[in-house]
Structures are given as C-alpha cells and as structure tokens.
Design an enzyme around this catalytic site. Structure first.
Site, PDB file in Angstrom:
ATOM      1  N   SER A 195      30.245  44.364  46.401  1.00  0.00           N
ATOM      2  CA  SER A 195      29.854  45.725  47.204  1.00  0.00           C
ATOM      3  C   SER A 195      29.160  46.092  48.414  1.00  0.00           C
ATOM      4  O   SER A 195      29.122  47.178  48.357  1.00  0.00           O
ATOM      5  CB  SER A 195      29.654  47.238  45.519  1.00  0.00           C
ATOM      6  OG  SER A 195      29.146  46.461  45.305  1.00  0.00           O
ATOM      7  N   ASP A 234      29.871  37.854  43.725  1.00  0.00           N
ATOM      8  CA  ASP A 234      31.848  38.273  43.522  1.00  0.00           C
ATOM      9  C   ASP A 234      31.781  37.024  44.904  1.00  0.00           C
ATOM     10  O   ASP A 234      31.749  36.659  45.621  1.00  0.00           O
ATOM     11  CB  ASP A 234      31.898  38.893  44.265  1.00  0.00           C
ATOM     12  CG  ASP A 234      31.879  40.247  42.936  1.00  0.00           C
ATOM     13  OD1 ASP A 234      32.668  39.971  42.152  1.00  0.00           O
ATOM     14  OD2 ASP A 234      31.733  40.957  43.654  1.00  0.00           O
ATOM     15  N   LYS A 281      32.570  35.620  39.798  1.00  0.00           N
ATOM     16  CA  LYS A 281      33.147  36.863  39.372  1.00  0.00           C
ATOM     17  C   LYS A 281      34.963  37.071  40.646  1.00  0.00           C
ATOM     18  O   LYS A 281      34.703  36.347  41.558  1.00  0.00           O
ATOM     19  CB  LYS A 281      32.868  38.165  39.795  1.00  0.00           C
ATOM     20  CG  LYS A 281      33.227  39.417  38.948  1.00  0.00           C
ATOM     21  CD  LYS A 281      32.776  40.231  38.388  1.00  0.00           C
ATOM     22  CE  LYS A 281      32.315  40.965  39.505  1.00  0.00           C
ATOM     23  NZ  LYS A 281      34.035  42.008  40.352  1.00  0.00           N
ATOM     24  N   GLU A 289      38.411  38.894  40.494  1.00  0.00           N
ATOM     25  CA  GLU A 289      39.520  40.087  40.650  1.00  0.00           C
ATOM     26  C   GLU A 289      40.974  39.838  40.396  1.00  0.00           C
ATOM     27  O   GLU A 289      41.429  38.707  40.696  1.00  0.00           O
ATOM     28  CB  GLU A 289      39.276  41.203  42.268  1.00  0.00           C
ATOM     29  CG  GLU A 289      38.366  41.631  41.936  1.00  0.00           C
ATOM     30  CD  GLU A 289      38.472  42.968  42.787  1.00  0.00           C
ATOM     31  OE1 GLU A 289      39.231  43.487  43.359  1.00  0.00           O
ATOM     32  OE2 GLU A 289      36.856  42.983  43.582  1.00  0.00           O
ATOM     33  N   GLU A 303      37.026  48.453  35.206  1.00  0.00           N
ATOM     34  CA  GLU A 303      36.550  49.356  35.427  1.00  0.00           C
ATOM     35  C   GLU A 303      37.615  50.153  35.308  1.00  0.00           C
ATOM     36  O   GLU A 303      39.077  49.717  35.961  1.00  0.00           O
ATOM     37  CB  GLU A 303      36.188  48.540  37.041  1.00  0.00           C
ATOM     38  CG  GLU A 303      35.831  49.380  38.282  1.00  0.00           C
ATOM     39  CD  GLU A 303      35.364  49.501  39.287  1.00  0.00           C
ATOM     40  OE1 GLU A 303      35.666  47.698  40.010  1.00  0.00           O
ATOM     41  OE2 GLU A 303      35.068  50.225  40.382  1.00  0.00           O
TER      42      GLU A 303
HETATM   43  O1  KIV Z   1      31.137  44.394  43.787  1.00  0.00           O
HETATM   44  C1  KIV Z   1      30.487  45.092  43.126  1.00  0.00           C
HETATM   45  O2  KIV Z   1      29.552  45.946  42.312  1.00  0.00           O
HETATM   46  C2  KIV Z   1      31.780  45.364  41.185  1.00  0.00           C
HETATM   47  C3  KIV Z   1      31.143  45.962  40.384  1.00  0.00           C
HETATM   48  C4  KIV Z   1      31.458  47.278  40.534  1.00  0.00           C
HETATM   49  C5  KIV Z   1      31.639  45.309  39.006  1.00  0.00           C
HETATM   50  O3  KIV Z   1      32.817  44.739  41.773  1.00  0.00           O
END
Ligand code: KIV
Length: 257
Positions: A45, A83, A113, A115, A182
């Site tokens: 994000s 991420d 992380k 997805e 989410e």
């Molecule tokens: O990228 C991000 O900020 C996220 C959160 C919404 C969990 O994946």
C-alpha cells in the site's frame, strides 16, 4: 529485543491481542515502534500512500527493499514484515525464493507477506518456510487482484466463505506464522480464527480476529480516501496544512525568523 515470528502462536494461546500497523519510512516506523506496536508491515500500500500510484500493482521489489531497509533502521522491538509486490513471487517457486531471500538479506525484515492461497501460493509458503523464511499469509480481499475482484467484500455467499475458510486452513498448514484476513464478513473471520492455530490479523474482518491491522496513513488522516472499514484517529492533513499556512504567513510578514 525484537519480537520474533515464532512467538506468535504462543501469543494466540495466551489470548494476547496483536496490533500491526504499516510503515513506509524511518520516521513513521520509529514512532510506531516507540509506541509499542507488535508488528510493522511494510505493505505494498506504500505504492499509494508514499509513491502516488493508483493501486499496488506498479510497486517493484526494489522499491519495497528501499523502503523496508529504511523502516528497519527505525525499529528496535517490532517484528518487521515486508510485502512481496505483484509478480515478484507468483511466476515460480524460484522467483519467490529469490525475492523473499533478497528481503531477508538486504533489509533487516524478518518475514515476508504474500497474497492468496490455492494452488501455487500454498506450495510457495511450504517451500519458503522450509527454507527458514517466515511467511505471513493474506486471504479474502487481496488488493493485487484488484482488476479481478475490485475492492469488494469477499466471502459473502456460503460457497465463497467456505472457499476462504479452506484456503486459510491450507495457508496455516503450509507453515505461515500469521494470516491477514481482509474485508470478509465478521462471522467468516471468527470461524477461521477458531479453526487455525496461527493468529489472524484482521482488516475489515470484524472484532473476533486475534489482532488488527490498519494502514497508518488512514489512521493518521494522511490518505485522500479511506476504506469504509478503516478508522481515522487524527487529522494530520489538517494539522500539516495549518502549520504550513502559519509558516508562510510568518515568513511573508517577516515575523519569522
Ligand atoms: O499493503 C498493505 O498495507 C496491506 C494491509 C492492508 C494488510 O497488505
């Protein structure tokens, strides 16, 4: 001493409610860490909140590495998770290993992380965790699939809800240490939380998860638009605009310096 991914199952057993916030630079990360948040996510994000993209898809691995290294320099205690951005882990197992390996080698983050679930991501989580790379999962609304699912709530029908529950179980069995849920119905999140031994971290998934995450720009009032399930705790945009106006007025009227 920094928190570790291996502590999270115990926290769930102890019913310790876990907090996670996103960060994109040294300054924000340092403040969140000093406040005592358990986990800091360098979420993709940051593409919207720090880089001005419309969604997360353009974010590159190099951008994530650059921002995550800065975040890690500001953190003493929180567990930092990075991420993996779109198409830096979905192509093949070797691409996922290479990208996750770069995160651990080059930034100081302790975990990645990713997805999604079936089928490739389950195999990817298994492989990464076998190699000693801690993985946080993320199911329900997965923003990297925006062109397929939009930003709509997932799991509304019984069949869809059951698919997400099974996916969550598979992610946990594959070895993930925690799972982001989410924008799914609260009842589905509660069911998953009860069924899996790793902590669920909710965002738009109701109150019964083991922890909650927010995008920090939403919490601080720095996002132009926040999702309906987020909460803004302070309006920093107004405070920054007012301070900027005061500075300009004082300079122009020669009251500062
Ligand atoms: O990228 C991000 O900020 C996220 C959160 C919404 C969990 O994946």
């Amino acid at each position: 001493m920094a928190f570790k991914p291996s502590q999270l199952r115990k926290w769930k057993e102890q019913q310790r409610v876990i907090t996670m916030l996103t960060a994109w630079d040294y300054g924000i990360a340092r403040l969140l860490d000093r406040a005592g948040v358990e986990m800091i996510l360098v979420g993709d994000s940051l593409g919207m909140v720090a880089l001005g993209y419309n969604h997360t898809l353009p974010v590159t691995l190099d951008e994530m590495l650059h921002h995550t290294a800065a975040v890690c320099r500001g953190v003493e205690n929180a567990l930092v998770v990075c991420d993996l951005p779109f198409l830096t882990y979905q192509e093949s197992l070797s691409q996922a290993i290479h990208s996750a390996g770069r995160v651990l080698k080059e930034t100081g983050a302790q975990a990645v992380k990713i997805e999604g679930g079936y089928p490739l991501m389950i195999e990817t989580i298994e492989r990464l965790t076998t190699l000693g790379i801690p993985v946080m999962g993320h199911v329900g609304l997965t923003p990297q699939a925006v062109h397929q699912m939009g930003y709509k709530q997932q799991g509304k029908t019984e069949a869809e809800a059951e698919r997400i529950v099974q996916e969550a179980i598979a992610v946990a069995e594959a070895g993930a240490f925690a799972l982001v849920l989410e924008h799914i119905p609260a009842a589905v999140a509660a069911q998953i939380t009860q069924k899996i031994p790793i902590p669920t971290i909710g965002i738009g998934a109701g109150p019964d998860c083991d922890g909650q995450v927010l995008v920090t720009a939403d919490l601080l009032g720095l996002s132009p638009k926040i999702p309906p399930f987020a909460k803004q705790y302070v309006d920093l945009q107004a405070i920054i605009e007012q301070a900027t106006q005061e500075f300009m007025e004082e300079v122009r009227s020669r009251r500062f310096p």
